[in-house]
Design a protein around this motif. Structure first.
Motif, short mmCIF file in Angstrom:
data_model
loop_
_atom_site.label_atom_id
_atom_site.label_comp_id
_atom_site.label_asym_id
_atom_site.label_seq_id
_atom_site.Cartn_x
_atom_site.Cartn_y
_atom_site.Cartn_z
N UNK A 14 0.84 -1.20 0.00
CA UNK A 14 0.00 0.00 0.00
C UNK A 14 0.87 1.25 0.00
N UNK A 15 0.61 2.14 -0.96
CA UNK A 15 1.36 3.39 -1.07
C UNK A 15 0.39 4.57 -0.94
N UNK A 16 0.78 5.55 -0.11
CA UNK A 16 -0.11 6.68 0.18
C UNK A 16 -0.28 7.61 -1.02
N UNK A 56 -3.43 4.90 -0.94
CA UNK A 56 -3.91 4.19 0.24
C UNK A 56 -3.06 4.58 1.45
N UNK A 57 -3.52 5.64 2.13
CA UNK A 57 -2.81 6.10 3.32
C UNK A 57 -3.49 5.51 4.56
N UNK A 58 -2.77 4.65 5.25
CA UNK A 58 -3.33 4.01 6.44
C UNK A 58 -3.57 5.04 7.54
N UNK A 89 -7.64 0.45 7.94
CA UNK A 89 -8.50 1.59 7.61
C UNK A 89 -7.65 2.66 6.92
N UNK A 90 -8.14 3.11 5.76
CA UNK A 90 -7.40 4.08 4.97
C UNK A 90 -8.10 5.44 4.95
N UNK A 91 -7.34 6.45 4.55
CA UNK A 91 -7.86 7.82 4.58
C UNK A 91 -9.02 8.04 3.62
N UNK A 92 -9.16 7.18 2.59
CA UNK A 92 -10.27 7.32 1.65
C UNK A 92 -11.51 6.57 2.12
N UNK A 93 -11.50 6.14 3.40
CA UNK A 93 -12.62 5.43 4.03
C UNK A 93 -12.76 3.99 3.58
N UNK A 94 -11.82 3.49 2.79
CA UNK A 94 -11.85 2.09 2.40
C UNK A 94 -11.19 1.25 3.49
N UNK A 126 1.66 5.56 10.86
CA UNK A 126 0.37 5.28 11.48
C UNK A 126 0.36 3.90 12.12
N UNK A 127 1.15 2.99 11.56
CA UNK A 127 1.25 1.66 12.16
C UNK A 127 1.89 1.77 13.54
N UNK A 128 2.96 2.55 13.65
CA UNK A 128 3.61 2.75 14.96
C UNK A 128 2.64 3.38 15.96
N UNK A 129 1.90 4.37 15.50
CA UNK A 129 0.97 5.06 16.39
C UNK A 129 -0.09 4.09 16.93
N UNK A 130 -0.71 3.32 16.03
CA UNK A 130 -1.74 2.38 16.48
C UNK A 130 -1.14 1.28 17.35
#
Length: 444
Positions: free
Chosen positions: A41-43, A136-138, A152-157, A173-177
């Protein structure tokens, strides 16, 4: 580039198609063949990169050889005899003219190249088992009772995976979660922000790339035309070296205010700046530096942020790699190389015959046990080295004596490059995986 896999042993989602994420996908494809389905996935809407020049140290070359990419990388890198890769250090904060301080003792040779060339080569080696998803920005992930993960991605997908690897950089975002959802007995709640938020180093970095001819026309004898040079001064230094077979000059200029380290940076972390801004801090430097900076084109200014040392890189079926877990200062030029070493060890472990979906946590623990201490060591020593380049001396009573002491310290700082290798790390990680599974070496 994607292929429907009949019976993959599990699915791996990689968030971030930078150097580390691409290298992990390539490693998985080479050593797992079709056994692992990869979602990358690439933002952004394309695979791109920031920055220009990149150093490929000898130890990273070993990874490239194992992945079958070394010859192709060699064709686009700049290496001897094109110019000297052994850094020349100059004392440059003398406006009338600096002098060569010393030259690094050649030990392990490295090569330099344009970062985009490395990215393009990695893209070519992406396996058919990899599906590439753009824009696809997580934003977060959720763990299901079954153990699978919903992304969950920023485009709501949303999407589902079995294993999640955060290769999503300093803002991960992975580190944050990961840290926000850890059990409170695993991590001190008061330190979560310390782990999730990047930290400003107090350093501003100016980056530019321009045609070598531009400098040769202005200053035909400039040392930066042929050599890897580090121009040192008080609280600031400039690194310069040719790339793209010597046709371009890559320049990175650093200005540091140590008192601001750890404070919030006000403003945009990355911005375009004028010629005047990049030249102003170096008015007391030698003419070679001033001429070098006069040639700057499309200069960007970066507020240099790092990731504070983390207590862990992995939990259950989620792991961090590259800048997501050890974003470091660039004084060793080691960030990309360390991300590729992460990718190689992690990819080999996930692809290992012993690694099933049930044993993924054991594989990620073996990865963490090997890569966390080494990458954090490199990050610490990189920061220390930067202070040496900025003449952070204990005394100014005898400048010549202090310069000699600093020279010997800088020599010692680079000894880590010759210790072990990514291949040795992988073999040690494999032993740890075997031990955790109760398998002896001679039975694996």
């Amino acid at each position: 580039m994607s292929l429907s896999l009949a019976n993959p042993k599990f699915r791996v989602a990689i968030c971030g198609a930078g150097i580390g994420g691409l290298a992990l996908a390539v490693t998985l494809g080479k050593f797992a063949d079709q056994d692992i389905h990869i979602d990358l996935y690439e933002a952004h809407d394309t695979i791109t990169t920031t920055g220009a020049g990149i150093t490929i140290p000898s130890r990273t070359s070993e990874v490239l050889k194992e992945l079958g990419m070394y010859e192709e990388i060699s064709r686009v890198s700049t290496k001897p005899p094109s110019f000297s890769h052994v850094p020349k250090y100059r004392r440059s904060n003398i406006s009338q003219g600096g002098f060569e301080w010393f030259q690094q003792i050649p030990t392990l040779m490295s090569s330099n190249m344009h970062r985009q060339h490395l990215m393009d080569t990695l893209k070519q080696y992406l396996p058919s088992s990899c599906s590439l998803h753009f824009n696809k920005r997580l934003t977060r992930y959720d763990k299901q009772l079954s153990g699978s993960l919903i992304l969950h991605f920023a485009d709501d997908s949303t999407s589902t995976t079995d294993v999640l690897i955060g290769a999503d950089g300093v803002h991960s975002s992975v580190r944050k979660t990961l840290f926000e959802t850890l059990d409170r007995d695993v991590v001190d709640p008061s330190k979560i922000r310390h782990y999730t938020d990047p930290s400003w180093t107090g350093t501003l970095v100016y980056r530019t790339v321009f045609p070598a001819k531009k400098l040769s026309d202005l200053d035909p004898n400039n040392v930066a035309l042929k050599d890897f040079v580090i121009f040192c001064g008080m609280g600031k230094h400039v690194v310069s070296y040719p790339i793209s077979q010597g046709t371009l000059i890559n320049v990175v200029a650093f200005v540091t205010d140590g008192e601001k380290a750890g404070t919030p940076f006000e403003g945009c972390w990355v911005s375009s700046v004028s010629h005047e801004e990049v030249q102003e801090p170096y008015q007391d430097f030698e003419p070679a530096v001033k001429n070098l900076l006069k040639c700057s084109e499309s200069t960007s200014r970066w507020a240099l942020h790092v990731v504070n040392e983390l207590p862990l890189f992995a939990s259950d079926r989620v792991a961090l790699m590259g800048d997501a877990c050890h974003a470091m200062t660039p004084y060793f030029g080691a960030g990309a190389g360390q991300a590729m070493e992460d990718a190689f060890v992690l990819g080999r472990l996930l692809a290992h015959p012993l690694t099933t979906l049930d044993s993924v946590p054991a594989a990620l623990k073996a990865y963490q046990d090997i890569r966390l201490p080494f990458s954090q060591f490199v990050a610490r020593e990189s920061a220390r080295t930067g202070r040496m380049y900025d003449f952070d001396m204990s005394s100014t009573a005898n400048v010549q004596e202090e310069l000699e002491i600093q020279k010997e310290k800088i020599f010692a700082q680079w000894e880590w490059e010759g210790k072990d290798s990514p291949i040795t790390e992988w073999l040690e990680a494999e032993r740890k995986l075997q031990d955790s599974m109760g398998v002896r070496d001679d039975c694996a």
